[in-house]
Design a protein around this motif. Structure first.
Motif, PDB file in Angstrom:
ATOM      1  N   THR A 107     -63.729 -46.164 -12.538  1.00 43.53           N
ATOM      2  CA  THR A 107     -64.168 -45.182 -11.540  1.00 43.53           C
ATOM      3  C   THR A 107     -64.745 -45.911 -10.323  1.00 43.53           C
ATOM      4  N   PRO A 108     -63.909 -46.637  -9.584  1.00 43.42           N
ATOM      5  CA  PRO A 108     -64.414 -47.344  -8.396  1.00 43.42           C
ATOM      6  C   PRO A 108     -64.868 -46.366  -7.328  1.00 43.42           C
ATOM      7  N   LEU A 109     -65.790 -46.804  -6.489  1.00 41.69           N
ATOM      8  CA  LEU A 109     -66.390 -45.924  -5.487  1.00 41.69           C
ATOM      9  C   LEU A 109     -66.131 -46.446  -4.085  1.00 41.69           C
ATOM     10  N   ARG A 110     -65.994 -45.521  -3.136  1.00 44.45           N
ATOM     11  CA  ARG A 110     -65.890 -45.864  -1.725  1.00 44.45           C
ATOM     12  C   ARG A 110     -67.285 -45.893  -1.111  1.00 44.45           C
ATOM     13  N   VAL A 111     -67.345 -46.317   0.143  1.00 42.51           N
ATOM     14  CA  VAL A 111     -68.629 -46.360   0.839  1.00 42.51           C
ATOM     15  C   VAL A 111     -69.251 -44.967   0.874  1.00 42.51           C
ATOM     16  N   GLU A 112     -68.426 -43.939   1.107  1.00 36.21           N
ATOM     17  CA  GLU A 112     -68.946 -42.576   1.189  1.00 36.21           C
ATOM     18  C   GLU A 112     -69.604 -42.141  -0.109  1.00 36.21           C
ATOM     19  N   GLY A 113     -69.120 -42.656  -1.243  1.00 34.40           N
ATOM     20  CA  GLY A 113     -69.710 -42.287  -2.520  1.00 34.40           C
ATOM     21  C   GLY A 113     -71.020 -42.986  -2.810  1.00 34.40           C
ATOM     22  N   VAL A 197     -59.590 -33.669   8.773  1.00 32.45           N
ATOM     23  CA  VAL A 197     -59.035 -33.988   7.459  1.00 32.45           C
ATOM     24  C   VAL A 197     -60.148 -34.073   6.420  1.00 32.45           C
ATOM     25  N   ALA A 198     -61.282 -34.674   6.778  1.00 29.95           N
ATOM     26  CA  ALA A 198     -62.386 -34.801   5.827  1.00 29.95           C
ATOM     27  C   ALA A 198     -62.956 -33.445   5.446  1.00 29.95           C
ATOM     28  N   VAL A 199     -63.026 -32.527   6.407  1.00 25.09           N
ATOM     29  CA  VAL A 199     -63.521 -31.180   6.112  1.00 25.09           C
ATOM     30  C   VAL A 199     -62.593 -30.472   5.132  1.00 25.09           C
ATOM     31  N   VAL A 200     -61.289 -30.526   5.387  1.00 23.78           N
ATOM     32  CA  VAL A 200     -60.326 -29.867   4.503  1.00 23.78           C
ATOM     33  C   VAL A 200     -60.310 -30.555   3.140  1.00 23.78           C
ATOM     34  N   GLU A 201     -60.396 -31.876   3.130  1.00 23.18           N
ATOM     35  CA  GLU A 201     -60.411 -32.612   1.861  1.00 23.18           C
ATOM     36  C   GLU A 201     -61.607 -32.206   1.013  1.00 23.18           C
ATOM     37  N   GLU A 207     -62.531 -26.711  -4.375  1.00 20.89           N
ATOM     38  CA  GLU A 207     -61.624 -25.747  -5.006  1.00 20.89           C
ATOM     39  C   GLU A 207     -61.175 -26.230  -6.377  1.00 20.89           C
ATOM     40  N   GLU A 208     -60.948 -27.537  -6.514  1.00 20.72           N
ATOM     41  CA  GLU A 208     -60.440 -28.084  -7.773  1.00 20.72           C
ATOM     42  C   GLU A 208     -61.539 -28.213  -8.823  1.00 20.72           C
ATOM     43  N   ARG A 209     -62.748 -28.579  -8.400  1.00 21.63           N
ATOM     44  CA  ARG A 209     -63.779 -28.963  -9.370  1.00 21.63           C
ATOM     45  C   ARG A 209     -64.854 -27.919  -9.581  1.00 21.63           C
ATOM     46  N   LEU A 210     -64.814 -26.808  -8.854  1.00 20.78           N
ATOM     47  CA  LEU A 210     -65.765 -25.727  -9.055  1.00 20.78           C
ATOM     48  C   LEU A 210     -65.016 -24.489  -9.513  1.00 20.78           C
ATOM     49  N   VAL A 211     -65.605 -23.749 -10.425  1.00 20.02           N
ATOM     50  CA  VAL A 211     -65.004 -22.521 -10.935  1.00 20.02           C
ATOM     51  C   VAL A 211     -65.985 -21.374 -10.733  1.00 20.02           C
ATOM     52  N   GLY A 212     -65.478 -20.150 -10.740  1.00 19.43           N
ATOM     53  CA  GLY A 212     -66.324 -18.986 -10.551  1.00 19.43           C
ATOM     54  C   GLY A 212     -66.556 -18.694  -9.080  1.00 19.43           C
ATOM     55  N   VAL A 213     -67.191 -17.571  -8.812  1.00 28.85           N
ATOM     56  CA  VAL A 213     -67.483 -17.149  -7.449  1.00 28.85           C
ATOM     57  C   VAL A 213     -68.920 -16.672  -7.373  1.00 28.85           C
ATOM     58  N   ALA A 306     -76.301 -24.266  -3.797  1.00 37.22           N
ATOM     59  CA  ALA A 306     -75.065 -24.487  -3.035  1.00 37.22           C
ATOM     60  C   ALA A 306     -74.963 -25.934  -2.569  1.00 37.22           C
ATOM     61  N   LYS A 307     -76.085 -26.487  -2.120  1.00 36.76           N
ATOM     62  CA  LYS A 307     -76.081 -27.890  -1.703  1.00 36.76           C
ATOM     63  C   LYS A 307     -75.778 -28.809  -2.885  1.00 36.76           C
ATOM     64  N   ALA A 308     -76.374 -28.516  -4.048  1.00 36.92           N
ATOM     65  CA  ALA A 308     -76.132 -29.339  -5.234  1.00 36.92           C
ATOM     66  C   ALA A 308     -74.694 -29.214  -5.718  1.00 36.92           C
ATOM     67  N   LEU A 309     -74.112 -28.022  -5.629  1.00 41.59           N
ATOM     68  CA  LEU A 309     -72.723 -27.843  -6.060  1.00 41.59           C
ATOM     69  C   LEU A 309     -71.762 -28.630  -5.182  1.00 41.59           C
ATOM     70  N   THR A 310     -71.991 -28.608  -3.876  1.00 46.53           N
ATOM     71  CA  THR A 310     -71.126 -29.369  -2.969  1.00 46.53           C
ATOM     72  C   THR A 310     -71.182 -30.852  -3.283  1.00 46.53           C
ATOM     73  N   TRP A 311     -72.400 -31.352  -3.499  1.00 47.09           N
ATOM     74  CA  TRP A 311     -72.540 -32.770  -3.841  1.00 47.09           C
ATOM     75  C   TRP A 311     -71.927 -33.067  -5.210  1.00 47.09           C
ATOM     76  N   ALA A 312     -72.170 -32.221  -6.201  1.00 50.07           N
ATOM     77  CA  ALA A 312     -71.672 -32.467  -7.552  1.00 50.07           C
ATOM     78  C   ALA A 312     -70.150 -32.477  -7.591  1.00 50.07           C
ATOM     79  N   ALA A 313     -69.514 -31.600  -6.818  1.00 62.34           N
ATOM     80  CA  ALA A 313     -68.048 -31.590  -6.780  1.00 62.34           C
ATOM     81  C   ALA A 313     -67.510 -32.910  -6.246  1.00 62.34           C
ATOM     82  N   ARG A 314     -68.205 -33.473  -5.268  1.00 62.03           N
ATOM     83  CA  ARG A 314     -67.760 -34.740  -4.691  1.00 62.03           C
ATOM     84  C   ARG A 314     -68.032 -35.918  -5.628  1.00 62.03           C
ATOM     85  N   ALA A 315     -69.136 -35.875  -6.369  1.00 60.63           N
ATOM     86  CA  ALA A 315     -69.527 -37.003  -7.214  1.00 60.63           C
ATOM     87  C   ALA A 315     -69.024 -36.889  -8.641  1.00 60.63           C
TER      88      ALA A 315
END
Length: 643
Positions: A107-113, A197-201, A207-213, A306-315
């Motif tokens: 699980t290598p990481l980029r600078v952003e991670g 591109v980063a916003v859409v990514e 969309e892929e890593r979060l479920v429910g509404v 909401a802030k934690a979910l956004t971060w958790a999806a990325r990490a």
């Protein structure tokens, strides 16, 4: 120390020296070797794909002294221990120290991670210098045992055997994300993507890593943690008391740490709101009490979740278990293909691929482009087989460089485009472009018989070597020049070094260098001139390099780039309004196009289109240029005309 640790730390087979003419910087590149350099030396932190498996924390004693450095190191080591991290430390003659944390290789990481963690540590550790970890192209760190600028050598803390063991066993999976959650979660405002591109990514990742509404939105089960919440985090959630102010300077960080830890374990806003009524979350309930009314508390809680979910999806990719992926030992590793699909015996495309290989070997013998071209034509053959289109017996395929880069062994898109230009412009090439791409349509190619091909077609040996399958992703790490040589050894066609070099059409110098690369990777063995397969496979190499994560992230990025490109095409070439006299009507048309775009939800739609208008491809329309200028300089936005 240098001989043992430098190969384990270096992300690439190179190093940088600090010579008297370098002005105190590591600016002189050199190949990595086992002999201790006679000048201060550092090894690169980031590999070819801009990812790292080593978290290097540099603590400088110049401003705050050696005592503060020691205190900061002890503090970060305690935090790492809580999160399952292994660390190797050393010290220089000036009093500075390094904390080297080997991360999981898959699980290598980029600078952003890493940026969120580095920012959080910088706030809490005054002697930390985060600059070595912020440069994916030039970031480097000196190795224990190397020379110091002030004289002497860097000394390892503890025995060398313990350091080698730490680099061998590595840290637990997700140690970086665990540490971020422990320190209070990420600040999504500072890490907000800035390009279209980063916003859409980011939206696609959510969309892929979060479920429910709504209030039931939570992390997907395959990305969740199953371990218990850390002791100090659970203590604050229960009592509301902060016993370590260096970890949490204020209740805000402690509160967000509880939220982030719960979100990583699958909690939603509704779950946490219900837990606030229990004794286990009495302390967290008190931390929100300052907001006053229950309505305001609920609003603040949902904002934090909401802030934690956004971060958790990325990490969360740091936690995903990839052991269930299909195993491949041949060339098709890393590409998901149904097991019932086997194109290797496709007679038409296999015959074309064998002829294309012979043409490239003849026209580009001795060229550095030859391994790249061989990989690209194999990717074309495989992509054509997937499409299954034949025109009068000739394979035809419409494919773009982005799609082709996956089948070409994770080759960079720019390299694929350059190879396609070279192939279609070469005289007698087996790749003929029959239709130029336009808009959303890619270029269309016919796989034709190359000039100079034998009338009866390729011989039996050439047909056996031709494989209509994707190039294995592991070659993006090892190097494409070793692919032909390894295939010859694996198929048993060669068993000695001279035969292998002759069959692969490699010179002695390049051939022995390629054999060395394959031996270092563990793919082959060489015993008294006899070649044989090693204990490791291409899948092992790909797993160690974390190429499954690299490929998955590239797929998401390509999807984001296509969405942005299609959105720009719609804005640029969509139907004009009935009356173009006023800018308001033009703005209404743009707003209508935004509303009709393929998006994930209302919030993501606004983010995607705002970023598209601000950072998309520069249009030729002067009105759109003016709107971009107003948006960048004054923050102006496009609004719909009043009805």
């Amino acid at each position: 120390m240098w001989r043992s640790l430098a190969p384990l730390m270096a992300a690439r087979h190179s190093m940088r020296l600090s010579t008297p003419s370098d002005d105190g910087k590591f600016a002189t590149p050199r190949p990595l070797n086992s002999r201790l350099p006679d000048a201060p030396a550092a090894v690169p932190l980031y590999g070819k794909h801009g990812r790292t498996v080593l978290l290097a924390l540099d603590f400088d004693a110049k401003r705050h002294g050696a005592a503060q450095v020691d205190a900061d190191v002890e503090r970060v080591l305690a935090w790492l221990h809580e999160c399952g991290g292994r660390a190797v430390t050393d010290r220089s003659t000036s009093g500075g120290r390094h904390v080297l944390v080997p991360l999981p290789t898959d699980t290598p990481l980029r600078v952003e991670g890493l940026r969120e963690l580095l920012d959080a540590l910088e706030k809490r550790l005054p002697t930390l210098d985060k600059s070595p970890m912020l440069g994916s192209s030039h970031g480097c760190i000196s190795v224990p045992g190397s020379l110091c600028r002030e004289g002497g050598h860097r000394r390892l803390d503890g025995p060398l055997a313990a350091a080698v063991e730490a680099f061998t066993l590595r840290s637990d999976r997700g140690v970086v994300a665990r540490l971020v959650a422990l320190l209070g979660g990420a600040d999504t405002r500072r890490s907000r993507p800035r390009t279209a591109v980063a916003v859409v990514e980011a939206a696609l990742v959510c969309e892929e890593r979060l479920v429910g509404v709504g209030d039931d939105r939570r992390l997907h089960p395959r990305y969740r943690l199953v371990s218990a919440i850390p002791t100090l985090v659970a203590t604050f959630a229960r009592t509301g008391k902060i016993t370590d102010t260096s970890r949490w300077p204020s209740p805000s960080e402690a509160r967000q740490s509880v939220i982030s830890s719960a979100v990583l374990r699958g909690a939603s806003a509704r779950d946490i709101e219900a837990a606030l009524r229990t004794a286990d979350y009495a302390g967290l309930r008190g931390a929100y009490a300052r907001y006053g009314s229950s309505t305001t508390i609920a609003k603040a809680l949902r904002r934090d979740v909401a802030k934690a979910l956004t971060w958790a999806a990325r990490a969360s990719s740091q936690f995903r278990d990839l052991a269930h992926e299909n195993k491949h030992t041949g060339g098709a590793g890393g590409t998901r293909v149904p097991r019932t699909t086997d194109f290797r015996n496709d007679p038409i495309r296999r015959r074309w691929l064998a002829a294309a290989h012979m043409w490239i070997d003849q026209e580009f013998l001795g060229s550095r482009q030859r391994p790249i071209l061989l990989a690209v034509v194999q990717a074309l053959a495989y992509t054509s087989a997937l499409a299954g289109e034949l025109v009068e017996g000739v394979p035809v395929v419409a494919v773009g460089g982005r799609s082709l880069s996956h089948s070409a062994g994770l080759m960079s898109e720019s390299t694929v485009w350059a190879a396609l230009r070279l192939l279609r412009d070469a005289l007698g090439s087996p790749v003929l472009r029959i239709a130029r791409g336009a808009g959303q349509l890619p270029d269309r190619y016919a796989l034709t018989t190359p000039a100079g091909a034998a009338a009866d077609g390729p011989d039996r040996v050439a047909l056996e070597r031709a494989r209509v399958e994707p190039v294995h992703h592991a070659w993006s790490v090892i190097g494409l020049r070793g692919r032909t040589l390894y295939d010859l050894i694996r198929s048993g066609q060669v068993t000695t070094v001279p035969d292998a070099l002759a069959a692969a059409k490699l010179g002695q110098s390049a051939g022995y260098a390629t054999l060395t690369d394959l031996r270092v990777a563990g793919l082959i063995t060489l015993d008294k001139g006899s070649l044989a397969l090693g204990d490791r496979t291409l899948d092992d190499v790909a797993a160690d390099a974390g190429l499954a994560i690299v490929a998955a992230e590239r797929i998401v990025r390509h999807r984001a780039e296509r969405l942005v490109w299609h959105a720009w095409l719609e804005c640029r070439f969509g139907p004009p309004p009935a009356d173009q006299d006023t800018a308001d009507q033009r703005g209404a048309t743009l707003a209508a196009a935004i509303a009709a775009a393929p998006v994930l939800d209302a919030q993501d739609s606004e983010l995607i289109w705002a970023a598209t208008m601000a950072a998309g491809p520069p249009p030729a329309d002067p009105l759109l240029d003016a709107l971009d200028l107003l948006s960048d300089a004054l923050g102006a936005v496009i609004v719909a005309a009043p009805s």
